[in-house]
Structure formats: C-alpha cells, structure tokens
Enzyme design. Sequence first.
Site, PDB file in Angstrom:
ATOM      1  N   GLN A   1      -4.748  -1.742   9.276  1.00  0.00           N
ATOM      2  CA  GLN A   1      -4.583  -3.052   8.642  1.00  0.00           C
ATOM      3  C   GLN A   1      -5.232  -4.124   9.515  1.00  0.00           C
ATOM      4  O   GLN A   1      -4.916  -4.253  10.697  1.00  0.00           O
ATOM      5  CB  GLN A   1      -3.088  -3.347   8.430  1.00  0.00           C
ATOM      6  CG  GLN A   1      -2.819  -4.634   7.697  1.00  0.00           C
ATOM      7  CD  GLN A   1      -3.388  -4.634   6.269  1.00  0.00           C
ATOM      8  OE1 GLN A   1      -3.219  -3.680   5.522  1.00  0.00           O
ATOM      9  NE2 GLN A   1      -4.055  -5.707   5.898  1.00  0.00           N
TER      10      GLN A   1
ATOM     11  N   ASP B   1     -11.151   2.462   3.433  1.00  0.00           N
ATOM     12  CA  ASP B   1     -11.407   1.022   3.271  1.00  0.00           C
ATOM     13  C   ASP B   1     -12.900   0.756   3.024  1.00  0.00           C
ATOM     14  O   ASP B   1     -13.268  -0.336   2.599  1.00  0.00           O
ATOM     15  CB  ASP B   1     -10.979   0.265   4.545  1.00  0.00           C
ATOM     16  CG  ASP B   1      -9.669  -0.499   4.354  1.00  0.00           C
ATOM     17  OD1 ASP B   1      -9.309  -0.772   3.190  1.00  0.00           O
ATOM     18  OD2 ASP B   1      -9.016  -0.820   5.375  1.00  0.00           O
TER      19      ASP B   1
ATOM     20  N   LYS C   1       0.843  -1.204   0.000  1.00  0.00           N
ATOM     21  CA  LYS C   1       0.000   0.000   0.000  1.00  0.00           C
ATOM     22  C   LYS C   1       0.878   1.254   0.000  1.00  0.00           C
ATOM     23  O   LYS C   1       0.618   2.212  -0.725  1.00  0.00           O
ATOM     24  CB  LYS C   1      -0.947  -0.019   1.212  1.00  0.00           C
ATOM     25  CG  LYS C   1      -2.049  -1.046   1.029  1.00  0.00           C
ATOM     26  CD  LYS C   1      -2.864  -1.324   2.283  1.00  0.00           C
ATOM     27  CE  LYS C   1      -3.791  -2.512   2.010  1.00  0.00           C
ATOM     28  NZ  LYS C   1      -4.539  -2.965   3.173  1.00  0.00           N
TER      29      LYS C   1
END
Length: 281
Positions: free
Chosen positions: A96, A119, A52
């Site tokens: 995460q 997200d 990422k």
Amino acid sequence: MPQIIDGKLISTQIKDELKEQVAAMKAEGVSICLAVIQVGNDPASSVYVNNKKKACAYIGIDSLSYELPEETTQEELIDLIKELNDRKDVNGILVQLPVPKHIDEDAIIRAIDPMKDVDGFHPQSVGALCIGQPGFVSCTPAGIIQLLKRSGIEIAGKECVVIGRSNIVGKPMSLLLLRENGTVTVTHSRTKDLQEVTKRADILIVAIGKPKMITKEYVKEGAVVIDVGIHRNEENKLCGDVDYDDVAPICSAITPVPGGVGPMTIAMLMNNCVESAVLNR
Ligand code: NAD
C-alpha cells in the site's frame, strides 16, 4: 440528459464475474492468494487496505495481511517481499502506497516479482504495456477502459485527451487508449492552452488532483467525460476534478464522484489477482 456511467454497478458486475471464475478454479483445486503489506498506520491507507481485503473475501480470494510498524526498514520490507515472491501459494503482492519517507518507493516496486505485480507499477509491467505485450495494467486506468467498453462507448478512432501524466493514472491511461486505437493527446501542468486541447476531445479523461477545475469551458458539446479525481469539499462531501453540475448538461456521458471511477480500481485489482493465478498455473 447525459448517460451517467455507473461505476458501482459495473464494478459489481465485474466482481460477480470474477467470483464465478474463482469458484470454478477452486473446484479444479486452484486457490488464489493476495498478500497485502501496509507500513505504518496512515488512516486513509488502512481504509484502502480493508476495502481490498473485503473485496478478496467477497470474490473468494484468500488474503494475507502484513501490518508493519512505521519504523520498518527498507531492507526488512524488501526481505518480506522476496519471501512472498518465492512462495508458490501467493499469487499477488501489493504494498500500500505511500510508504514512509525513509523507504524508497521505487526500490520497493522493483523488488516485487513482475509475475505477482497486481498493481501494475513495476517497470517491466509498464514497459510491457508500452510495447503491447502481456503484463499487469495499473488498476484505475484499466477500470476506466472497462467503464467505457461496458457503457457501449467506442474508443477506436476517437479524439481522446488525458489531463494529467502521473505514473499511476495519466501515462498508463494514454497507453491503454492508444492500445484501443484512440487518437491520444496527453496534457499536463505545462500545457500552454489547455482549453483549446481539451475542447477537441470526444473522450476527456481528467486526472489532475484539483477539485472541480474542469468546467464546461473545457468540454466539447457531446463529449464523454471521465473524472478520476477524488476530494472532500468544505462540507466534507466527495467531489471530483470536474465541476459535475456545470459539465453534465453539455456532455453525452459522464462519471459521477462518488460512484464512477473509484469503485473500479478495486474491481480491477481483483481481476489482476485472478489473472495472476491463471498465468502462474
Ligand atoms: P498526480 O498529482 O500524481 O498528477 C496530477 C497530474 O495533473 C500531473 O501530471 C500534472 O501535470 C497535472 N496537472 C496539475 N495541474 C494541472 C493543470 N492546472 N493543468 C493541467 N494539468 C495539471 O495525481 P494522480 O495520482 O494522477 O491523481 C489525480 C487525481 O485522481 C487525484 O485527485 C487522485 O486522488 C485521484 N485518483 C483517484 C483514483 C481512483 O481510484 N478513483 C486513483 C488514483 C488517483
């Protein structure tokens, strides 16, 4: 021979388009910043986080990296999220997953400002998707819609069957297909006759988490098959939820594993970061 949907190529196209958009925004004095938080040092999570950060660097998005120890408390993590929520220079916040067991994942997701929820996991983002309002969309299903559209596959009016009803793939996937005017059926582990349902699909999206479970017996001739699964087989090679060699000869288009859905997830995360900066301008 089926059309092989090239996720690597399409994700690169998307990233290059975003790179241009970010350069234009920078020229106007707008910078974009993603904060990435990892708790503990799970090796798989470290790989995802690094990928990422690399994608951010490629596109021209700044990234802030927080590597917190395994024993970080839920309160400490939420305090950091609140601090990042308040920072005007941070556009997107990503924690995460999975977080260590002593931390409540839902509480962490809820702590993120929905305007920075790149997200797309916050209940407000999911609710907005459900009632057709603007909001961030979970990256993997959003990437699948891009794969279909950019491969010239029409969704409107098609029989779409999704296997799997998880919060990050199956459910948002079915809502997105509905938004694109597909006729959508969601199947899951309690579906009685799975083959009977999947055989109706013009577009079959497979997100089960079981290596090579979907063979040609589940697929209608000429269907489009999208494989979300990622596994390592006995030879340490990547494979999906679909038995590719068995299914490919009978379908009109299919995603390979690797190189299908996988690369799209990060591309759509980058897209959400840019969108966040546009919305918060
Ligand atoms: P999950 O375990 O949360 O959900 C699996 C779903 O499959 C469940 O809803 C369950 O009801 C259904 N299921 C299980 N067994 C079934 C059966 N026999 N018949 C019908 N349905 C069944 O998994 P997930 O998070 O949705 O992920 C699914 C797969 O996709 C995994 O392999 C995961 O690694 C992969 N994945 C890939 C990406 C990517 O970027 N490519 C992103 C997320 C997940």
